[in-house]
Design a protein around this motif. Structure first.
Motif, PDB file in Angstrom:
ATOM      1  N   MET A   1       0.880  -1.163   0.000  1.00 17.52           N
ATOM      2  CA  MET A   1       0.000   0.000   0.000  1.00 17.52           C
ATOM      3  C   MET A   1       0.924   1.220   0.000  1.00 17.52           C
ATOM      4  SD  MET A   1      -2.394   1.734   2.939  1.00 17.52           S
ATOM      5  CE  MET A   1      -3.889   0.751   2.899  1.00 17.52           C
ATOM      6  N   PHE A   2       0.871   1.985  -1.080  1.00 22.58           N
ATOM      7  CA  PHE A   2       1.714   3.163  -1.190  1.00 22.58           C
ATOM      8  C   PHE A   2       0.993   4.414  -0.697  1.00 22.58           C
ATOM      9  CE2 PHE A   2       3.667   0.587  -4.694  1.00 22.58           C
ATOM     10  CZ  PHE A   2       4.930   0.487  -4.131  1.00 22.58           C
ATOM     11  N   VAL A   3       1.780   5.414  -0.362  1.00 25.14           N
ATOM     12  CA  VAL A   3       1.272   6.752  -0.079  1.00 25.14           C
ATOM     13  C   VAL A   3       1.382   7.558  -1.364  1.00 25.14           C
ATOM     14  CG1 VAL A   3       1.711   8.880   1.229  1.00 25.14           C
ATOM     15  CG2 VAL A   3       1.911   6.642   2.352  1.00 25.14           C
ATOM     16  N   GLU A   4       0.361   8.325  -1.695  1.00 26.38           N
ATOM     17  CA  GLU A   4       0.387   9.154  -2.909  1.00 26.38           C
ATOM     18  C   GLU A   4       1.608  10.053  -2.915  1.00 26.38           C
ATOM     19  OE1 GLU A   4      -1.105  11.192  -6.477  1.00 26.38           O
ATOM     20  OE2 GLU A   4      -0.779   9.179  -5.663  1.00 26.38           O
ATOM     21  N   ARG A   5       2.345  10.035  -4.033  1.00 25.23           N
ATOM     22  CA  ARG A   5       3.610  10.766  -4.119  1.00 25.23           C
ATOM     23  C   ARG A   5       3.413  12.282  -4.218  1.00 25.23           C
ATOM     24  NH1 ARG A   5       8.484   7.900  -7.442  1.00 25.23           N
ATOM     25  NH2 ARG A   5       8.469   5.917  -6.362  1.00 25.23           N
ATOM     26  N   ASP A   6       4.506  12.986  -3.940  1.00 25.26           N
ATOM     27  CA  ASP A   6       4.477  14.453  -3.915  1.00 25.26           C
ATOM     28  C   ASP A   6       4.665  15.011  -5.322  1.00 25.26           C
ATOM     29  OD1 ASP A   6       7.064  13.432  -3.951  1.00 25.26           O
ATOM     30  OD2 ASP A   6       7.917  15.160  -2.906  1.00 25.26           O
ATOM     31  N   THR A   7       3.688  14.739  -6.176  1.00 24.00           N
ATOM     32  CA  THR A   7       3.722  15.216  -7.551  1.00 24.00           C
ATOM     33  C   THR A   7       2.300  15.352  -8.058  1.00 24.00           C
ATOM     34  OG1 THR A   7       4.535  14.749  -9.794  1.00 24.00           O
ATOM     35  CG2 THR A   7       3.877  12.867  -8.464  1.00 24.00           C
ATOM     36  N   GLY A   8       2.147  16.117  -9.145  1.00 23.49           N
ATOM     37  CA  GLY A   8       0.828  16.268  -9.740  1.00 23.49           C
ATOM     38  C   GLY A   8      -0.191  16.801  -8.749  1.00 23.49           C
ATOM     39  N   PRO A   9      -1.419  16.296  -8.797  1.00 21.73           N
ATOM     40  CA  PRO A   9      -2.474  16.774  -7.888  1.00 21.73           C
ATOM     41  C   PRO A   9      -2.425  16.089  -6.523  1.00 21.73           C
ATOM     42  CG  PRO A   9      -3.413  15.241  -9.448  1.00 21.73           C
ATOM     43  CD  PRO A   9      -1.957  15.369  -9.817  1.00 21.73           C
ATOM     44  N   GLN A  10      -1.239  16.036  -5.907  1.00 19.89           N
ATOM     45  CA  GLN A  10      -1.087  15.336  -4.626  1.00 19.89           C
ATOM     46  C   GLN A  10      -2.046  15.868  -3.577  1.00 19.89           C
ATOM     47  OE1 GLN A  10       2.118  16.363  -2.150  1.00 19.89           O
ATOM     48  NE2 GLN A  10       2.218  14.417  -1.050  1.00 19.89           N
ATOM     49  N   ASP A  11      -2.200  17.192  -3.520  1.00 22.96           N
ATOM     50  CA  ASP A  11      -3.050  17.774  -2.480  1.00 22.96           C
ATOM     51  C   ASP A  11      -4.489  17.285  -2.594  1.00 22.96           C
ATOM     52  OD1 ASP A  11      -0.885  19.140  -1.527  1.00 22.96           O
ATOM     53  OD2 ASP A  11      -1.381  21.036  -2.502  1.00 22.96           O
ATOM     54  N   TYR A  12      -4.900  16.954  -3.798  1.00 17.08           N
ATOM     55  CA  TYR A  12      -6.269  16.492  -4.011  1.00 17.08           C
ATOM     56  C   TYR A  12      -6.446  15.043  -3.561  1.00 17.08           C
ATOM     57  CZ  TYR A  12     -10.626  15.326  -6.412  1.00 17.08           C
ATOM     58  OH  TYR A  12     -11.909  14.922  -6.691  1.00 17.08           O
ATOM     59  N   PHE A  13      -5.462  14.208  -3.843  1.00 22.15           N
ATOM     60  CA  PHE A  13      -5.604  12.773  -3.617  1.00 22.15           C
ATOM     61  C   PHE A  13      -5.005  12.273  -2.304  1.00 22.15           C
ATOM     62  CE2 PHE A  13      -5.893  12.529  -8.393  1.00 22.15           C
ATOM     63  CZ  PHE A  13      -7.175  12.036  -8.427  1.00 22.15           C
ATOM     64  N   ALA A  14      -4.082  13.020  -1.717  1.00 22.30           N
ATOM     65  CA  ALA A  14      -3.320  12.508  -0.581  1.00 22.30           C
ATOM     66  C   ALA A  14      -4.192  12.306   0.662  1.00 22.30           C
ATOM     67  CB  ALA A  14      -2.174  13.455  -0.261  1.00 22.30           C
ATOM     68  N   VAL A  15      -3.863  11.260   1.399  1.00 20.45           N
ATOM     69  CA  VAL A  15      -4.473  10.974   2.694  1.00 20.45           C
ATOM     70  C   VAL A  15      -3.401  11.217   3.754  1.00 20.45           C
ATOM     71  CG1 VAL A  15      -5.478   9.162   4.144  1.00 20.45           C
ATOM     72  CG2 VAL A  15      -6.021   9.253   1.687  1.00 20.45           C
ATOM     73  N   PRO A  16      -3.692  11.985   4.815  1.00 23.59           N
ATOM     74  CA  PRO A  16      -2.677  12.206   5.856  1.00 23.59           C
ATOM     75  C   PRO A  16      -2.112  10.883   6.387  1.00 23.59           C
ATOM     76  CG  PRO A  16      -4.561  13.650   6.203  1.00 23.59           C
ATOM     77  CD  PRO A  16      -4.945  12.698   5.093  1.00 23.59           C
ATOM     78  N   LEU A  17      -0.835  10.906   6.751  1.00 29.71           N
ATOM     79  CA  LEU A  17      -0.154   9.682   7.162  1.00 29.71           C
ATOM     80  C   LEU A  17      -0.835   9.013   8.358  1.00 29.71           C
ATOM     81  CD1 LEU A  17       3.577  10.801   6.833  1.00 29.71           C
ATOM     82  CD2 LEU A  17       2.220   9.464   5.213  1.00 29.71           C
ATOM     83  N   ALA A  18      -1.321   9.818   9.306  1.00 28.88           N
ATOM     84  CA  ALA A  18      -1.983   9.240  10.480  1.00 28.88           C
ATOM     85  C   ALA A  18      -3.234   8.467  10.064  1.00 28.88           C
ATOM     86  CB  ALA A  18      -2.339  10.346  11.472  1.00 28.88           C
ATOM     87  N   GLU A  19      -4.001   9.057   9.146  1.00 28.49           N
ATOM     88  CA  GLU A  19      -5.202   8.387   8.651  1.00 28.49           C
ATOM     89  C   GLU A  19      -4.834   7.178   7.803  1.00 28.49           C
ATOM     90  OE1 GLU A  19      -9.106   9.386   5.857  1.00 28.49           O
ATOM     91  OE2 GLU A  19      -7.848  11.031   6.591  1.00 28.49           O
ATOM     92  N   ALA A  20      -3.779   7.320   7.000  1.00 28.60           N
ATOM     93  CA  ALA A  20      -3.331   6.206   6.163  1.00 28.60           C
ATOM     94  C   ALA A  20      -2.950   5.006   7.024  1.00 28.60           C
ATOM     95  CB  ALA A  20      -2.148   6.640   5.303  1.00 28.60           C
ATOM     96  N   TYR A  21      -2.234   5.266   8.121  1.00 25.81           N
ATOM     97  CA  TYR A  21      -1.839   4.167   9.003  1.00 25.81           C
ATOM     98  C   TYR A  21      -3.064   3.494   9.612  1.00 25.81           C
ATOM     99  CZ  TYR A  21      -0.251   1.609  13.045  1.00 25.81           C
ATOM    100  OH  TYR A  21      -0.064   0.623  13.971  1.00 25.81           O
ATOM    101  N   ASP A  22      -4.052   4.283  10.021  1.00 27.29           N
ATOM    102  CA  ASP A  22      -5.272   3.699  10.598  1.00 27.29           C
ATOM    103  C   ASP A  22      -6.003   2.830   9.578  1.00 27.29           C
ATOM    104  OD1 ASP A  22      -4.943   4.754  13.117  1.00 27.29           O
ATOM    105  OD2 ASP A  22      -6.195   6.523  12.747  1.00 27.29           O
ATOM    106  N   ILE A  23      -6.073   3.303   8.330  1.00 25.12           N
ATOM    107  CA  ILE A  23      -6.735   2.521   7.285  1.00 25.12           C
ATOM    108  C   ILE A  23      -5.990   1.208   7.062  1.00 25.12           C
ATOM    109  CG2 ILE A  23      -7.263   2.457   4.804  1.00 25.12           C
ATOM    110  CD1 ILE A  23      -7.786   5.518   5.027  1.00 25.12           C
TER     111      ILE A  23
END
Length: 444
Positions: free
Chosen positions: A332-354
């Motif tokens: 499970m990857f974290v959305e990279r810091d490129t393109g529309p990252q701000d639109y798609f990214a999930v905060p790391l704390a929430e990502a870990y919980d998921i």
């Protein structure tokens, strides 16, 4: 090789690949119920970020009654709010006024330049050089064991994901494109580097290539003794499973896979599945059976993407489905810091919980998966959890892979930040002045 089921055969008979591009957007977004202004905004985004889908995705994967909220629709169709409102308005005004292609491209390029088109040092740090200091086009060598190969003929996909971190490969700008021109320099480089034990064919999508072209890249590698594994990173199982079932050279592709395995090397088929709905059609399951029948191992991976797969239920269902069909959940990857990252990214704390909530619901056989993982400049960093140490709330992290091999497996800590969505948003914790990959600050 397995016999295709009647249901899968019925789905595939007569279907030919048909691509849909920007010129089809108005027709397709009308089908999704978008107003004229909404459709224009989507067109504006599509003139900055790439759009491409195909008849299989449109006809078999998208639930049009649920569009535009359907996850597969959101996976492939640009969204009006993927870019800053001012940028969307600027592009929409140009389209409304009938601006020339030259004007549209100039405005789009200005916006693209702000979107970090090549993250994690791909152009500056990862491109290897020959003895004469000449760079090797189409090759990346970030980790000592692994070389990435970008075949020139594989720099497109059957369909584009809206979140793709390699979007810069598809926008028609030669300065942003990364691809090999010749095969021999790639093979010579690998032969000369015995530390390289595996190669990853990537793109774009290598499976867009015909078997005859793919074989020209793969076959010269089979007699390199120190090479242990060949990996193919692809979205074709999700976006065009016909590639392995009914395409004219599908049988040849499978025989090429068998040849790799027969050579004594491992063939790892790195399948990108972003949502469990991509596994629903019978033809996907048939394609999986055929690939596994060659001796290849299918490993599955995807980023965690807001509005598409950002729930534990989605990941649990996806991993269990993959396991049921003999595939190995991998990342499970974290959305990279490129393109529309701000639109798609999930905060790391929430990502870990998921991740944790999905992980605890699956059996040990599916707990091969790793994540949430960030492929950042210093390496692949995994968020292992949140803890309180000496009264301080921290993220616990470690390197799965690193540019500096000494960092691999070493735990480190970062201050807890509920808004942080990328490695470089974090700050050292527990009194540390810098992270392990950073130089200590100069003493005053």
């Amino acid at each position: 090789m397995s016999v295709m089921s009647n249901a899968a055969l019925a789905l595939s008979t007569g279907r030919r690949y048909r691509a849909y591009t920007t010129r089809h957007l108005d027709e397709l977004t009308t089908r999704a119920g978008l107003s004229a202004d909404e459709r224009l905004a989507v067109q504006a985004v599509a003139h900055v970020l790439p759009f491409r889908t195909n008849s299989y995705v449109v006809d078999e994967l998208i639930d049009w009654d649920a569009a535009p909220a359907d996850p597969i629709y959101r996976l492939v169709f640009p969204q009006a709010d993927m870019l800053p409102a001012d940028d969307v308005a600027r592009m929409a005004d140009l389209l409304r006024s009938g601006a020339s292609t030259l004007e549209l491209n100039a405005a789009a390029n200005q916006i693209r330049a702000r979107l970090n088109p090549h993250p994690a040092g791909q152009m500056e740090l990862n491109v290897p050089k020959l003895a004469n200091e000449e760079p090797v086009p189409g090759l990346q060598h970030k980790y000592k064991e692994t070389v990435l190969i970008f075949p020139k003929q594989g720099q497109t996909c059957h369909a584009y994901c809206t979140y793709c971190f390699r979007w810069a490969q598809f926008v028609g700008d030669a300065d942003l494109k990364f691809a090999s021109r010749e095969i021999e320099p790639l093979v010579s480089y690998i032969r000369a580097h015995p530390e390289v034990t595996n190669v990853l064919f990537t793109g774009g999508d290598p499976m867009i290539m015909t078997e005859s072209v793919l074989a020209k890249y793969i076959e010269p590698l089979l007699d390199i003794e120190h090479l242990e594994a060949i990996r193919i990173g692809t979205k074709a199982l999700a976006y065009w499973p016909q590639r392995f079932v009914t395409d004219s050279d599908a049988g040849d592709i499978l025989r090429l896979f068998e040849k790799v395995v027969a050579s004594g090397k491992s063939l790892a088929f790195m399948a990108h599945f972003s949502h469990p709905n991509e596994m629903a059609p019978d033809i996907v399951q048939e394609a999986v059976r055929r690939i596994r029948g060659t001796g290849a191992v299918i490993r599955t991976q995807a980023p965690l993407i807001r509005t598409i797969n950002d729930t534990p239920d989605t990941w649990e269902r996806m991993w269990r489905t993959h396991l049921r069909h003999g595939m190995v959940p991998y990342y499970m990857f974290v959305e990279r810091d490129t393109g529309p990252q701000d639109y798609f990214a999930v905060p790391l704390a929430e990502a870990y919980d998921i991740f944790r909530n999905a992980y605890q619901r699956v059996s040990g056989l599916a707990r091969t998966v790793r994540g949430p993982s960030m492929s950042a400049t210093p390496g692949k960093v995994c968020v292992d959890g949140v803890a309180e140490i000496a009264g301080e709330k921290v993220f616990v992290l470690h390197f799965i892979q690193a540019r500096d091999p000494e960092l691999v497996g070493r735990p480190f800590f970062a201050k807890y930040d509920e808004k942080a969505s990328w490695l470089f948003d974090l700050k050292p914790a527990l009194g540390a002045t810098h992270f392990p990959w950073e130089q200590p600050p100069a003493r005053s």
